[in-house]
Design an enzyme around this catalytic site. Structure first.
Site, short mmCIF file in Angstrom:
data_model
loop_
_atom_site.label_atom_id
_atom_site.label_comp_id
_atom_site.label_asym_id
_atom_site.label_seq_id
_atom_site.Cartn_x
_atom_site.Cartn_y
_atom_site.Cartn_z
N SER A 54 67.17 98.71 38.43
CA SER A 54 66.10 98.33 39.36
C SER A 54 64.94 97.57 38.73
O SER A 54 64.04 97.14 39.44
CB SER A 54 65.56 99.57 40.08
OG SER A 54 66.46 99.98 41.09
N LYS B 243 64.26 94.24 40.30
CA LYS B 243 63.36 94.04 41.44
C LYS B 243 62.08 93.28 41.05
O LYS B 243 61.45 92.65 41.90
CB LYS B 243 62.99 95.39 42.07
CG LYS B 243 64.14 96.09 42.78
CD LYS B 243 63.67 97.36 43.48
CE LYS B 243 64.79 98.03 44.27
NZ LYS B 243 65.77 98.71 43.43
N SER C 224 61.16 101.72 44.86
CA SER C 224 62.44 101.15 44.44
C SER C 224 63.40 101.05 45.63
O SER C 224 64.54 101.51 45.57
CB SER C 224 63.07 101.96 43.31
OG SER C 224 63.95 101.15 42.56
N LYS D 277 58.04 98.99 36.20
CA LYS D 277 59.16 99.21 37.12
C LYS D 277 60.29 99.85 36.35
O LYS D 277 60.74 99.33 35.33
CB LYS D 277 59.64 97.88 37.73
CG LYS D 277 60.78 98.06 38.72
CD LYS D 277 60.30 98.74 39.99
CE LYS D 277 61.47 99.26 40.82
NZ LYS D 277 62.08 100.50 40.27
#
Length: 475
Positions: free
Chosen positions: A62, A65, A296, A407
């Protein structure tokens, strides 16, 4: 593993490099793990700490992203919204879906209610659920079969409703059976043949709770569930979002007392002569990205990716053209060439994705350099305070809590992080990337509880990020 480490001494501005030194945090990771890490100053490009494998490929999970967020900011702009439109040609009604990942049942009900206020109390033809905004697969290549029943792998579809996710719960019964509860307004069918067992029985038989799904939104639970005093919450990914929405519209028509002579059909309507009656708009892009980054949210990431492809290529959005657009937009507007990286979706869920820590660092640096206009740093989770980092074991306590903005990303065997270290005034001064792959620790025994190896590694690594971020030379 070869390292280059630069220490800024308190007594001078000189940098000293020591090559091929051991890095203590790595000792906590199981043998066989692969690691690519870096800590870089934002006001310079010479890393404080880095591994020598920055150009090797790792599953980004993730953290991808962050790349998706940058591309959508550059290509779609802050005013972008997903639009869901109700229209009519006096006979048929069409609901034009655009892949709004936040559209809820109540939003759809409000659209139909507004249509009724404008005279649509009886539909003499059909209702069309227009799904032409997207094409191709609703699940990206590389999504494993064993996760398609859970909500973080909800399919990316033009006709999206209720986040393509439904809630349920399973209870254990004293007679050894189980029962499932699903709210009535969810048009799905759930059954259970699972049996209730004691913890000892579960350990002896190695029987676990399993989920089987079918394309018609039928879910069957089987196997074993350890007896419990409270229900076990469940979340199911809707397998066929169009069918789910079709059934929901039937229910809403009944609630609103709107008569339908024809059928509810899925696809593009035969006519283009429809007059708009009502429109529902999603939140604007910055709010969508805040949810996507902090929670997320895979559905938002993947539907934004397809929306990117639709705009850039002027055709129905897909995983194929959406991921091509991510690379192309970032190259055209930032000069960062991501062509060597494998991007299969926008969420990072696909096991086929591959990214280098070097290119992730380049993306982070660009975001920081242009954050006055991008405004992305504030949308990312803060260590120990919000989003997916609020309860992360390595971040929820001092001195790390509140000092990193990043993140996270994890898929099987991978534990990643990409973000910024903050100075004592809360401003980013460093960027850091952590890609850990092939992390396969030994299973815990039943003895004393232990801290996971990845947590021990992260705690030490993040303390180094903090040290470099908040270093102040003596005057």
């Amino acid at each position: 593993m070869s390292f280059s480490r630069h220490l800024l001494l308190a007594s001078s501005i000189a940098l000293f490099a020591t090559n091929s030194i051991a890095y203590a945090p790595l000792d906590y990771l199981p043998q066989g793990s692969r690691v690519s890490i870096a800590i870089e100053p934002l006001n310079g490009e010479t890393p404080y700490l880095t591994t020598s494998n920055r150009s090797q490929f790792f599953p980004p999970a993730s953290t991808l992203k962050v790349v998706t967020a940058l591309a959508t900011k550059l290509a779609l702009g802050d005013d972008f919204q997903f639009k869901t439109e109700l229209a009519s040609d006096q006979r048929d009604v069409v609901i034009r879906f655009s892949g709004d990942p936040t559209l809820q049942r109540e939003d759809l009900k409000q659209l139909l209610a507004l249509g009724k206020q404008q005279g649509i109390s009886r539909i003499r033809g059909d209702i069309w659920l227009d799904n032409s905004a997207f094409s191709g697969y609703e699940r990206a290549i590389g999504w494993p079969w064993d996760i398609i029943g859970v909500c973080y792998s909800a399919p990316s579809s033009a006709v999206s409703l209720d986040e393509n996710c439904v809630n349920a719960s399973i209870y254990t019964n004293k007679n050894g059976s189980t029962r499932v509860y699903t709210p009535e307004h969810f048009p799905i069918y759930v059954s259970s043949t699972a049996i209730t067992v004691s913890k000892q029985q579960q350990e002896q038989t190695r029987c676990d709770l399993e989920l089987q799904v079918s394309p018609d939104n039928h879910y069957q639970l089987q196997g074993c569930l350890v007896e419990r005093s409270k229900p076990l919450p469940l979340k199911f990914a809707v397998q066929d979002p169009a069918l789910y929405t079709q059934r929901t519209v039937h229910s809403l028509l009944s609630e609103l007392d709107i008569k339908l002579d024809g059928n509810i059909r899925i696809g593009s309507p035969p006519s283009n002569h429809y007059q708009p009656l009502a429109t529902h708009n999603s939140a604007k892009l910055p709010d969508l990205l805040r949810t996507m980054l902090r929670k997320s949210d895979n559905l938002i990431a993947d539907n934004l990716t397809k929306a990117l492809g639709a705009k850039y290529f002027s055709q129905a959005g897909s995983y194929n053209n959406g991921t091509q657009t991510i690379k192309q937009v970032i190259l055209e507007q930032t000069g960062i060439n991501l062509e060597r990286n494998k991007i299969t979706d926008g969420s990072g869920l696909s096991r086929n994705n591959r990214f280098t820590s070097e290119d992730m660092a380049a993306v982070l640096r660009y975001i920081w350099q242009h954050d006055k206009t991008l405004g992305l740093v504030d949308l990312m989770p803060t260590a120990g305070e919000n989003g997916t980092l609020k309860y992360r074991s390595s971040m929820r306590n001092a001195p790390i809590k509140g000092q990193l903005v990043a993140k996270s990303g994890s898929v099987y065997g991978s534990y990643n992080m990409a973000g910024y270290g903050l100075d004592k005034s809360g401003q980013p001064t460093t960027l850091f990337v952590q890609f850990v792959a092939d992390y396969l620790p030994d299973k815990k025994g039943d003895d004393k509880p232990t801290i996971a190896p990845i947590t021990q590694f992260e705690q030490m690594f993040y303390q180094d990020v903090l040290k470099y971020s908040q270093f102040s030379p003596k005057k």
